[in-house]
Write a protein that holds these residues in place. Structure first.
Motif, PDB file in Angstrom:
ATOM      1  N   GLY A 807       0.817  -1.211   0.000  1.00 27.56           N
ATOM      2  CA  GLY A 807       0.000   0.000   0.000  1.00 27.56           C
ATOM      3  C   GLY A 807       0.848   1.258   0.000  1.00 27.56           C
ATOM      4  N   ILE A 808       1.920   1.248   0.795  1.00 23.92           N
ATOM      5  CA  ILE A 808       2.810   2.408   0.850  1.00 23.92           C
ATOM      6  C   ILE A 808       3.474   2.644  -0.505  1.00 23.92           C
ATOM      7  N   MET A 809       3.997   1.592  -1.122  1.00 23.34           N
ATOM      8  CA  MET A 809       4.723   1.758  -2.382  1.00 23.34           C
ATOM      9  C   MET A 809       3.789   2.122  -3.522  1.00 23.34           C
ATOM     10  N   ARG A 810       2.549   1.658  -3.490  1.00 19.76           N
ATOM     11  CA  ARG A 810       1.619   2.062  -4.555  1.00 19.76           C
ATOM     12  C   ARG A 810       1.346   3.562  -4.471  1.00 19.76           C
ATOM     13  N   GLN A 811       1.178   4.077  -3.274  1.00 19.02           N
ATOM     14  CA  GLN A 811       0.975   5.514  -3.125  1.00 19.02           C
ATOM     15  C   GLN A 811       2.215   6.301  -3.527  1.00 19.02           C
ATOM     16  N   GLU A 812       3.386   5.783  -3.175  1.00 25.37           N
ATOM     17  CA  GLU A 812       4.630   6.466  -3.514  1.00 25.37           C
ATOM     18  C   GLU A 812       4.830   6.513  -5.023  1.00 25.37           C
ATOM     19  N   VAL A 813       4.592   5.387  -5.723  1.00 27.74           N
ATOM     20  CA  VAL A 813       4.767   5.359  -7.179  1.00 27.74           C
ATOM     21  C   VAL A 813       3.737   6.247  -7.855  1.00 27.74           C
ATOM     22  N   ASP A 814       2.489   6.228  -7.393  1.00 23.49           N
ATOM     23  CA  ASP A 814       1.461   7.097  -7.967  1.00 23.49           C
ATOM     24  C   ASP A 814       1.840   8.569  -7.810  1.00 23.49           C
ATOM     25  N   ARG A 815       2.436   8.885  -6.646  1.00 23.57           N
ATOM     26  CA  ARG A 815       2.822  10.274  -6.398  1.00 23.57           C
ATOM     27  C   ARG A 815       4.026  10.685  -7.242  1.00 23.57           C
ATOM     28  N   ALA A 816       5.004   9.774  -7.358  1.00 24.18           N
ATOM     29  CA  ALA A 816       6.243  10.115  -8.046  1.00 24.18           C
ATOM     30  C   ALA A 816       6.158   9.988  -9.557  1.00 24.18           C
TER      31      ALA A 816
END
Length: 911
Positions: A807-816
């Motif tokens: 969940g954390i990495m999906r949000q990070e990739v979506d943001r970046a």
């Protein structure tokens, strides 16, 4: 001309197969006759090692060089007549050998005896024409089992030679070959293709046309593999009697019979190799064959060595040497896997080259046979040059390592090329740099290999078969991971018993031994975390599991003598880190297989039941060290100071058969996901994510606690509570921690990993306070109950922290990466999640080092473990604060996501 492919064996196929096998067995017995009579000749004529090697290898040279021609003739005029002619000519040459008086005459006679070896290419051509492709692997495996003729010679020839001299052996074997030729002609008929050619009046294909296929580089690749699996087999079959007599000082009869202990499995199990090749694909069999052969030849190549170390109080001397029984065990394993490889190579020839079986089979057989000629010469020359008996196995180790590397990189090159072209699923079972058989022949796709289309988030795909593949990979991975944890933590039990069996190590030295596997395992995890996308999960799991054999064998040998230096134990403790490193690659691999909704539970099962290996080890090892589990094969018992007998070597040896099973299961039962392939540079993006480092801190608080307490508690309890036999209870804590991890993954999937992690850290704070209280009160049972609470909480936290990562990495990739398509962002998040999971597990694994070391330092400096426990308490408080502020609190990035989990799940339940 196109070969006719039948679906079932033709009439008379079984009779032709079994009669040909008996004939080939007789021919092989004659072909290797100089391995026994050569010993008598050597003594009679006073030959050097090199001369002896040349004499033994000369028949192999003849039998190899004529295989191409005999194979083509078998294609042209029929294998039945050629086979019978070969036996008659070889019988004449063998009989005349008995009249040779000089070394030169014997060499000439040996050239004639070698004709018997040419029967192999004739038999392959003849037998293959009776069977359809889907049964040729098994059929040729049965025929190839005629290699057992080498064992027949080793069993019987020494008795005949002792009773009547070596000339009598040649005469008796020649007579047997003539009788076999008559029986063969009486019971067999020509192959179906030859009969059809006669009926239709067709001419045979000219030899030039038959040989034209040899320009295909694939043929020479097959020949390279066969040079080791067959050539080295023949070489060892010839060399072992001499080796056993020279190294272990056996008489000729005993040496011959023990050499057959190698020849029999290396021959009969060829049948099983053919069956495996038909079922799983020959490439898989070749990989396993080469990998195990690398390990066996490495072990066999280490010479008896006496070490002198300049210690503080004077020289420390100890010796390492492989005894006769361990040698026979390893040589048996080597022979078994070489037999599988022989069948795997020849499985392909009639499938790829049905119109040129004689030429291709002859060339491959010729190169393999040349190995049987060249290698004995090299063995003798190496003995003369180096004076070291094990130099022959050094040569074989180099040879098989080159073969494995060459095959692997050729295969990966072809897979990458096929993947780019979108035809990866149609790759044949042994792809090479170029060439896939002769024109007009359809090459069957391999059964085992990478999965190109993997869509776990697609419900229809998942229900239609994706779940079954994922679960099979999960359970195989879990078994291998359980073994990894067992080997990783085995020192935590072994070190506690070393003082009792005569090892004079200090408390500090014992804590170092308990802590070093954690240090090396954690360090290896940093690298292992990135290797699955580079090598593929199946290959890496197989190799990393097999690597556990090194510390398992090493521990078994080292603990048998109190004279073994502390330095050796330090090295073995570091090698146990192989098991710790496997966790990172295992978790990274399994994370690719499951959809997000099931990922937390899958990772919890893999890690939780894998962690169970610690408990299994702490329960099993104290039991097996009290019995002679492997008899004479395992070595003698050690006598403790109280008179009790211990077999401490079983702490290492007990894992060996289990590791072998795991390695085979990983190769034959797991898959690679092509979309998961990525370079290190593509995965390195995680180092720029702040959450990678924050999750390292949190996971150290959970898994670091679990693995550190597993490593440190047995020795801590023995020192702090000397009146309590804590080793009887040490397994309970890791057991509860592993089960709580495996059984609570669904809780984090439903309610959110961050919220569960916060609760975990609060419980750990309470547990540490309780440990301090009961330690001061000198209450073992109160202290032990708090330790168990800490284990349970850490197990739950291990699952919950891992559940947070996707969940954390999906949000990070979506943001970046907002400009990427949704599917590309999903795949990038999957790759980064797998890398993060592996990396944080590496950092957290240092808990297996710092917790035992903290206990040891605290006891040495203050006399109690309280200082270490207060340090752990402060660390858990920081973990709880970090979880609340960054993830689960009102301003945490998972706050809204996790508040939506429970209602969504509830709504999905049936009314």
């Amino acid at each position: 001309m196109t070969a006719v492919v039948a679906e079932a064996p033709t009439t008379g196929a079984n009779r032709a197969l079994w009669t040909s096998t008996a004939a080939f067995t007789t021919c092989f017995a004659v072909w290797t006759i100089f391995s026994i009579i050569g010993i008598g000749v050597k003594d009679q004529l006073g030959l050097s090692e090199t001369q002896f090697g040349l004499l033994v290898g000369t028949p192999i040279l003849t039998g190899s060089l004529i295989r191409v021609v005999l194979g083509v003739w078998a294609d042209q005029i029929g294998g039945r007549r050629v086979f019978a002619g070969v036996m008659v000519l070889a019988a004449i040459a063998t009989f005349l050998t008995s009249y040779a008086d000089t070394y030169g005459e014997l060499l000439v006679a040996a050239l004639g005896v070698g004709i018997a070896g040419g029967s192999f290419s004739v038999g392959v051509t003849y037998v293959s024409k009776f069977f359809p492709p889907k049964k040729q692997g098994t059929a040729l495996g049965i025929f190839g089992a005629g290699n057992v003729g080498a064992a027949v010679t080793k069993f019987l020839a020494p008795f005949v030679m002792v009773a009547a001299g070596w000339p009598a052996v040649a005469q008796v074997w020649a007579a047997g070959l003539v009788v076999m030729a008559v029986i063969f002609l009486a019971l067999t008929k020509e192959d179906p293709e030859q009969q059809a050619r006669v009926r239709e009046g067709r001419k045979s294909v000219p030899m030039a046309s038959q040989l034209s296929v040899l320009k295909n580089i694939q043929v020479w690749r097959f020949a390279l593999y066969y040079f080791f699996v067959f050539g080295a087999f023949v070489a060892l079959a010839l060399w072992l009697p001499r080796y056993l007599m020279g190294v272990y000082h056996l008489d000729v009869k005993t040496a011959g019979m023990l050499a057959a202990f190698y020849s029999v499995p290396a021959s009969l199990f060829r049948i099983y190799g053919g069956t495996l090749s038909d079922r799983y694909g020959a490439r898989a069999v070749m990989y396993v064959t080469f990998a195990v052969s690398v390990l066996c030849t490495f072990m066999l190549s280490y010479p008896p060595t006496t070490y002198i170390i300049e210690g503080v109080t004077g020289p420390i001397t100890f010796r390492t040497e492989m005894g006769l029984i361990p040698f026979l065990a390893v040589i048996f394993v080597l022979g078994f896997f070489m037999s599988l490889g022989k069948a795997a190579v020849f499985k392909h020839i009639p499938v790829y080259y049905p119109n040129h079986v004689g030429a291709v089979g002859g060339l491959v057989g010729m190169v393999g046979g040349l190995g049987g000629f060249i290698l004995p010469l090299a063995f003798g020359a190496l003995n003369d040059l180096t004076g070291v008996w094990t130099s022959c196995f050094v040569l074989l180790f180099v040879l098989v390592s080159v073969a494995l590397a060459w095959m692997h990189f050729a295969v990966r090159h072809m897979e990458a090329t096929a993947s780019r072209k979108g035809v990866g699923e149609m790759m044949p079972e042994l792809p090479e740099m170029q060439g896939f058989g002769e024109p007009g022949v359809v090459v069957p796709p391999r059964r085992a290999g990478p999965i190109a289309d993997w869509r776990p988030e697609d419900p229809e795909f998942w229900r239609g078969g994706g779940r079954a593949f994922a679960r099979r990979n999960l359970w195989v991975s879990t078994y291998c991971l359980l073994l990894s944890f067992a080997v990783w933590m085995v020192w935590s039990v072994v070190v506690a018993r070393l003082p009792a069996i005569g090892f004079e190590f200090t408390t500090g030295q014992l804590f170092w031994l308990a802590a070093l596997p954690g240090l090396s395992g954690a360090t290896l995890r940093i690298f292992y975390a990135f290797l699955v996308p580079i090598f593929g999960g199946r290959l890496w799991t197989t190799l990393s599991t097999a690597s556990l054999l090194i510390p398992a064998f090493g521990i078994g040998y080292a603990v048998q003598s109190p004279e073994t230096p502390y330095l050796i134990f330090l090295v073995l403790a570091l090698l146990c880190g192989f098991g710790g490193g496997n966790f990172a690659s295992s978790m990274a691999n399994i994370s690719y297989f499951f959809p997000k909704a099931e990922k937390g539970n899958a990772l919890a099962i893999n890690a939780g039941l894998g962690n169970l290996g610690v408990s299994v080890m702490q329960f099993l090892v104290p039991v097996v060290v009290t019995m002679s589990l492997f008899g004479a094969l395992g070595g003698q018992a050690q006598i403790a100071s109280d008179g009790t007998q211990y077999w401490m070597q079983n702490a290492g040896f007990v894992w060996v058969p289990l590791i072998l099973v795991g390695s085979v299961a990983a190769w034959f039962g797991m898959n690679d996901i092509l979309s998961a392939k990525a370079s290190f540079a593509e995965q390195a993006a995680i180092f720029g994510r702040i959450h990678t480092w924050l999750m390292c801190w949190l996971y150290t608080g959970t898994f670091g606690t679990f693995i550190g307490m597993s490593a440190g508690f047995p020795l801590l309890a023995k020192l702090v509570f000397p009146d309590i036999n804590a080793l009887k209870y040490a397994f309970i804590g890791p057991l509860l921690g592993a089960l709580s991890r495996a059984g609570t993954g669904w809780v984090s999937d439903r309610f959110g990993g961050a919220r569960v992690s916060l609760l975990v850290f609060l419980v750990q704070i309470v547990a540490i306070l309780g440990m301090i209280f009961f330690l001061d009160a000198r209450s073992f049972w109160g202290f032990f109950s708090m330790v168990l609470l800490l284990f349970v909480a850490s197990g739950v936290g291990n699952a919950s922290t891992f559940q947070m990562v996707p969940g954390i990495m999906r949000q990070e990739v979506d943001r970046a990466e907002p400009g990427l398509p949704d599917e590309a962002r999903r795949q990038q998040a999957e790759r980064e999640s797998a890398a993060v999971i592996g990396f944080i597990s590496a950092i957290a694994a240092y808990g297996a080092f710092y917790i035992p070391k903290a206990y040891g330092s605290s006891i040495e400096l203050t006399g109690t473990a309280n200082a270490a426990l207060w340090g752990f308490l402060i660390f858990y408080v920081s973990c709880a604060a970090l979880t609340w502020l960054v993830y689960s609190g009102p301003r945490g990035i998972l706050y809204d996501v996790e508040r939506r989990l429970a209602p969504a799940k509830a709504a999905a339940l049936p009314a």
